[in-house]
Design a protein around this motif. Structure first.
Motif, PDB file in Angstrom:
ATOM      1  N   LYS A  12     -18.715  -6.618 -10.014  1.00  0.00           N
ATOM      2  CA  LYS A  12     -18.261  -7.135 -10.952  1.00  0.00           C
ATOM      3  C   LYS A  12     -17.599  -5.840 -11.804  1.00  0.00           C
ATOM      4  CE  LYS A  12     -18.175  -8.756 -15.259  1.00  0.00           C
ATOM      5  NZ  LYS A  12     -16.837  -9.408 -15.761  1.00  0.00           N
ATOM      6  N   LEU A  13     -16.444  -5.902 -12.469  1.00  0.00           N
ATOM      7  CA  LEU A  13     -15.974  -5.003 -13.186  1.00  0.00           C
ATOM      8  C   LEU A  13     -15.878  -5.239 -14.533  1.00  0.00           C
ATOM      9  CD1 LEU A  13     -12.874  -4.079 -10.776  1.00  0.00           C
ATOM     10  CD2 LEU A  13     -15.123  -2.989 -10.828  1.00  0.00           C
ATOM     11  N   THR A  14     -16.162  -4.499 -15.376  1.00  0.00           N
ATOM     12  CA  THR A  14     -15.937  -4.743 -16.841  1.00  0.00           C
ATOM     13  C   THR A  14     -14.892  -3.534 -17.161  1.00  0.00           C
ATOM     14  OG1 THR A  14     -17.627  -2.825 -17.728  1.00  0.00           O
ATOM     15  CG2 THR A  14     -18.549  -5.355 -17.048  1.00  0.00           C
ATOM     16  N   GLY A  15     -14.629  -3.396 -18.571  1.00  0.00           N
ATOM     17  CA  GLY A  15     -13.489  -2.212 -18.829  1.00  0.00           C
ATOM     18  C   GLY A  15     -14.238  -0.881 -18.635  1.00  0.00           C
ATOM     19  N   SER A  16     -15.430  -0.926 -18.536  1.00  0.00           N
ATOM     20  CA  SER A  16     -15.970   0.750 -18.188  1.00  0.00           C
ATOM     21  C   SER A  16     -16.960   0.935 -16.972  1.00  0.00           C
ATOM     22  CB  SER A  16     -16.772   1.012 -19.794  1.00  0.00           C
ATOM     23  OG  SER A  16     -17.869   0.215 -20.065  1.00  0.00           O
ATOM     24  N   HIS A  17     -17.717  -0.250 -16.874  1.00  0.00           N
ATOM     25  CA  HIS A  17     -18.737  -0.278 -15.628  1.00  0.00           C
ATOM     26  C   HIS A  17     -18.454  -1.080 -14.530  1.00  0.00           C
ATOM     27  CE1 HIS A  17     -21.029   2.202 -18.546  1.00  0.00           C
ATOM     28  NE2 HIS A  17     -22.117   2.236 -17.596  1.00  0.00           N
ATOM     29  N   GLY A  18     -19.019  -0.636 -13.420  1.00  0.00           N
ATOM     30  CA  GLY A  18     -18.829  -1.558 -12.179  1.00  0.00           C
ATOM     31  C   GLY A  18     -20.279  -1.804 -12.026  1.00  0.00           C
ATOM     32  N   TYR A  19     -20.523  -3.058 -11.612  1.00  0.00           N
ATOM     33  CA  TYR A  19     -21.848  -3.733 -10.995  1.00  0.00           C
ATOM     34  C   TYR A  19     -21.566  -4.276  -9.537  1.00  0.00           C
ATOM     35  CZ  TYR A  19     -22.783  -3.200 -16.133  1.00  0.00           C
ATOM     36  OH  TYR A  19     -22.866  -2.753 -17.298  1.00  0.00           O
ATOM     37  N   ALA A  20     -22.615  -3.811  -8.577  1.00  0.00           N
ATOM     38  CA  ALA A  20     -22.510  -4.205  -7.292  1.00  0.00           C
ATOM     39  C   ALA A  20     -23.718  -4.675  -6.560  1.00  0.00           C
ATOM     40  CB  ALA A  20     -22.109  -3.151  -6.354  1.00  0.00           C
ATOM     41  N   VAL A  21     -23.829  -5.858  -5.859  1.00  0.00           N
ATOM     42  CA  VAL A  21     -24.722  -6.071  -5.244  1.00  0.00           C
ATOM     43  C   VAL A  21     -24.652  -6.270  -3.596  1.00  0.00           C
ATOM     44  CG1 VAL A  21     -25.692  -7.421  -7.177  1.00  0.00           C
ATOM     45  CG2 VAL A  21     -24.348  -8.664  -5.351  1.00  0.00           C
ATOM     46  N   LEU A  22     -25.601  -6.398  -2.847  1.00  0.00           N
ATOM     47  CA  LEU A  22     -25.613  -6.794  -1.307  1.00  0.00           C
ATOM     48  C   LEU A  22     -26.182  -7.885  -1.262  1.00  0.00           C
ATOM     49  CD1 LEU A  22     -24.761  -5.583   1.589  1.00  0.00           C
ATOM     50  CD2 LEU A  22     -27.118  -4.731   1.681  1.00  0.00           C
ATOM     51  N   ALA A  23     -25.307  -8.864  -0.536  1.00  0.00           N
ATOM     52  CA  ALA A  23     -26.086 -10.327  -0.321  1.00  0.00           C
ATOM     53  C   ALA A  23     -26.053 -10.607   1.047  1.00  0.00           C
ATOM     54  CB  ALA A  23     -25.375 -11.080  -1.349  1.00  0.00           C
ATOM     55  N   ASP A  24     -26.971 -11.419   1.463  1.00  0.00           N
ATOM     56  CA  ASP A  24     -26.861 -12.191   2.732  1.00  0.00           C
ATOM     57  C   ASP A  24     -25.891 -13.347   2.794  1.00  0.00           C
ATOM     58  OD1 ASP A  24     -28.405 -14.208   1.727  1.00  0.00           O
ATOM     59  OD2 ASP A  24     -30.209 -13.527   2.833  1.00  0.00           O
ATOM     60  N   LEU A  25     -25.714 -14.328   3.809  1.00  0.00           N
ATOM     61  CA  LEU A  25     -25.251 -15.155   3.929  1.00  0.00           C
ATOM     62  C   LEU A  25     -25.455 -16.458   2.881  1.00  0.00           C
ATOM     63  CD1 LEU A  25     -22.575 -16.026   5.388  1.00  0.00           C
ATOM     64  CD2 LEU A  25     -23.859 -17.010   7.178  1.00  0.00           C
ATOM     65  N   ARG A  26     -26.806 -16.399   2.480  1.00  0.00           N
ATOM     66  CA  ARG A  26     -27.151 -17.532   1.400  1.00  0.00           C
ATOM     67  C   ARG A  26     -27.002 -16.773   0.143  1.00  0.00           C
ATOM     68  NH1 ARG A  26     -29.316 -22.057   3.915  1.00  0.00           N
ATOM     69  NH2 ARG A  26     -29.759 -21.884   5.994  1.00  0.00           N
ATOM     70  N   SER A  27     -26.413 -15.848  -0.132  1.00  0.00           N
ATOM     71  CA  SER A  27     -26.400 -14.910  -1.422  1.00  0.00           C
ATOM     72  C   SER A  27     -27.715 -14.533  -1.864  1.00  0.00           C
ATOM     73  CB  SER A  27     -25.755 -16.045  -2.443  1.00  0.00           C
ATOM     74  OG  SER A  27     -26.666 -16.763  -3.048  1.00  0.00           O
ATOM     75  N   ALA A  28     -28.640 -14.383  -1.151  1.00  0.00           N
ATOM     76  CA  ALA A  28     -29.929 -13.736  -1.493  1.00  0.00           C
ATOM     77  C   ALA A  28     -29.498 -12.286  -1.707  1.00  0.00           C
ATOM     78  CB  ALA A  28     -31.158 -13.821  -0.605  1.00  0.00           C
ATOM     79  N   VAL A  29     -29.919 -11.616  -2.856  1.00  0.00           N
ATOM     80  CA  VAL A  29     -29.447 -10.340  -3.265  1.00  0.00           C
ATOM     81  C   VAL A  29     -30.473  -9.375  -2.617  1.00  0.00           C
ATOM     82  CG1 VAL A  29     -29.325  -8.679  -5.189  1.00  0.00           C
ATOM     83  CG2 VAL A  29     -28.447 -10.958  -5.382  1.00  0.00           C
ATOM     84  N   LEU A  30     -29.958  -8.406  -1.862  1.00  0.00           N
ATOM     85  CA  LEU A  30     -30.769  -7.455  -1.049  1.00  0.00           C
ATOM     86  C   LEU A  30     -30.680  -6.090  -1.791  1.00  0.00           C
ATOM     87  CD1 LEU A  30     -29.214  -8.522   2.044  1.00  0.00           C
ATOM     88  CD2 LEU A  30     -31.188  -9.528   1.311  1.00  0.00           C
ATOM     89  N   ALA A  31     -29.723  -5.739  -2.334  1.00  0.00           N
ATOM     90  CA  ALA A  31     -29.857  -4.664  -3.104  1.00  0.00           C
ATOM     91  C   ALA A  31     -28.681  -4.599  -4.259  1.00  0.00           C
ATOM     92  CB  ALA A  31     -29.296  -3.186  -2.053  1.00  0.00           C
TER      93      ALA A  31
END
Length: 311
Positions: A12-31
């Motif tokens: 996800k990008l904002t005007g100043s930062h980026g936010y990243a997640v790692l997810a499996d096929l069911r969208s469980a956030v792993l990192a």
């Protein structure tokens, strides 16, 4: 479905930062990881996305990447406008990120991406008709009808943000009096409370003051809550959805001003109509990044979907 068989990155990008997640096929956030952008030029954004993806994924192979931002996107790869990044000309962000990472990438408006996550894996799972309203710096809107997201190039324009909710309310930057943006945007609420109290405040401090009974903050937040209830009623009346999900980094407003939201909803809703189910879905920018990952998951798993970009 073997959820662990694939990994997807969402950014996800904002005007100043980026936010990243790692997810499996069911969208469980792993990192998850976040950090400042290197700049707002297309080259800087591509480099920032690639760095975030590399950091969150490590040595795990990826099936796809999803990128979401406030703006307009075409064909799930071309950003046609991104006001927060200062982009007004088309940028093939999907293709550029694919080239930089060697991973198929899709790009979409952030509210649409969040609506996909809400539909498939979130508060509206199992619901074939619902609306999503996001509250924060701006006001966003997504709609699912007959189990399908209503997708449009106009999703990034912010049309719902300028619906009139209070004809006597404050002005937005475009001169609309009492529109959703003027009444509900976190910055507008913060400015109104700060003006009344004569000092700078954060949005969180405004909500805390309202909760504790401060007269200025309680009035501003109460007015915003009633306006939010009116917006929910308007959406439900026009689309006849049984469920409205409230989300975004400013969504705590709906809890602090719960009575005012209920009053605004009741005032504009026919008492003979079925009750509207209002779901409050709190979450930070990680949830928006998860929405980007779900966009990639959906593109990978849905026949005839948008399709991941390959190079």
């Amino acid at each position: 479905m073997v959820a662990g068989g694939h990994r997807f990155a969402g950014v996800k990008l904002t005007g100043s930062h980026g936010y990243a997640v790692l997810a499996d096929l069911r969208s469980a956030v792993l990192a998850r990881v976040d950090g400042p952008l290197r700049g707002t030029s297309p080259a800087d954004i591509v480099a920032s996305v690639a760095a975030l993806v590399a950091c969150v994924a490590g040595d795990q192979p990826l099936t796809g990447i999803g990128v979401s931002l406030g703006g307009r996107a075409a064909d799930h790869r071309i950003v046609t406008a991104a006001p927060y990044l200062g982009w007004s000309e088309p940028v093939d962000l999907g293709g550029l990120v694919t080239t930089a990472t060697l991973v198929p990438t899709v790009v979409d408006n952030d509210v649409l991406a969040l609506a996909r996550a809400t539909h498939w894996f979130g508060a509206a799972r199992g619901t074939d008709r619902f609306a999503l309203v996001t509250i924060g710096v701006g006001i966003g809107y997504g709609l699912v009808v007959h189990d399908r997201l209503v997708d449009s190039d106009d999703a990034g324009v912010g049309l719902v943000a300028h619906l009139c909710l209070d004809p006597l309310g404050p002005l937005c930057a475009r001169g609309h009096r009492g529109c959703a943006e003027a009444m509900l945007a976190s910055g507008k609420i913060r400015d109104a409370v700060a003006l009344g109290r004569g000092g700078a405040l954060t949005y969180a401090e405004c909500l805390e003051l309202a909760s504790s009974g401060d007269p200025v903050a309680a009035r501003v937040v109460g007015d915003a809550g009633r306006a939010l209830g009116r917006l929910v009623a308007m959406i439900a009346n026009l689309t006849m959805v049984p469920t409205v999900v409230l989300a975004g980094d400013g969504v705590r407003l709906a809890s602090v001003a719960a009575d005012a939201v209920a009053a605004g909803l009741a005032a504009d809703r026919d008492p003979a109509a079925d009750p509207v189910r209002v779901e409050i879905h709190p979450g930070g920018f990680d949830e928006w990044a998860r929405g980007a990952a779900v966009t990639a998951i959906q593109s990978y798993t849905t026949p005839g979907g948008s399709g991941l970009v390959h190079r």
